[in-house]
Design an enzyme around this catalytic site. Structure first.
Site, short mmCIF file in Angstrom:
data_model
loop_
_atom_site.label_atom_id
_atom_site.label_comp_id
_atom_site.label_asym_id
_atom_site.label_seq_id
_atom_site.Cartn_x
_atom_site.Cartn_y
_atom_site.Cartn_z
N HIS A 264 -84.48 -51.89 -42.51
CA HIS A 264 -83.63 -52.59 -43.49
C HIS A 264 -82.72 -51.59 -44.21
O HIS A 264 -81.52 -51.85 -44.38
CB HIS A 264 -84.50 -53.36 -44.49
N ASP A 265 -83.27 -50.47 -44.63
CA ASP A 265 -82.46 -49.45 -45.31
C ASP A 265 -81.29 -49.03 -44.43
O ASP A 265 -80.15 -48.91 -44.90
CB ASP A 265 -83.30 -48.22 -45.65
N GLY B 37 -88.84 -50.57 -51.43
CA GLY B 37 -88.53 -50.62 -52.85
C GLY B 37 -87.04 -50.38 -53.06
O GLY B 37 -86.41 -49.64 -52.30
N HIS C 74 -85.53 -46.86 -53.01
CA HIS C 74 -86.58 -45.94 -52.55
C HIS C 74 -86.35 -45.68 -51.07
O HIS C 74 -86.32 -46.60 -50.28
CB HIS C 74 -87.94 -46.60 -52.79
N TYR D 85 -90.08 -45.93 -47.67
CA TYR D 85 -88.84 -46.69 -47.56
C TYR D 85 -88.81 -48.02 -48.32
O TYR D 85 -87.74 -48.60 -48.46
CB TYR D 85 -88.53 -46.95 -46.08
#
EC number: 3.1.1.4
Length: 147
Positions: free
Chosen positions: A74-75, A52, A55, A50
């Site tokens: 966060h994603d 990057g 990514h 997860y």
């Protein structure tokens, strides 16, 4: 003074556009099911499933370690609230700071999944990337309010 304001607006617009383009290109990647450790000390970092820009792990994939878990959270936050949501970025920084404290308390015995990309390298890299993300988000949000 007027020239400086115009120059600042141009710079903000330029960096916001570059940021959006980079994120768009990076987001075109497919999700990953394997733990990756690449470019650990650059802004093009790929860490875990997860971490990057662009990514991301496939739905239902477990994070590779505690840092990757921060990235997964966060994603999810930016997916719901938008890439320029500063509170998502700040929440990520708090998660990473808690991990850093836990590492220190363990006397560096708490390690990530990768010996190639140790926490001592990866954490400063993701912090730097997030600082830049916050800056771009602030510039982008400032531009939205001016329009």
């Amino acid at each position: 003074m007027m020239f400086r304001t115009s120059l600042m607006r141009f710079a903000a617009a330029f960096f916001a556009i570059v940021f959006v383009v980079l994120v768009g290109v990076a987001r075109s990647e497919e999700c990953t099911r394997t733990c990756i450790a690449q470019n650990c000390d650059t802004l093009s970092i790929r860490y875990g499933k997860y971490c990057g820009i662009g990514h991301s792990g496939c739905p239902g994939e477990e994070p590779c370690d505690d840092l990757d878990a921060c990235c997964k959270i966060h994603d999810h936050c930016v997916e719901l609230n938008g890439m320029t949501n500063i509170s998502c970025h700040k929440k990520f920084q708090r998660c990473v700071n808690r991990l850093s404290k836990a590492i220190k308390q363990s006397k560096n015995k708490k390690v990530g999944f990768s010996t190639k990309c140790p926490y001592s390298v990866v954490i400063p890299t993701v912090n730097q990337g997030m600082d830049i993300g916050i800056l771009f988000s602030q510039l982008g949000n400032d531009m939205k309010t001016e329009l």
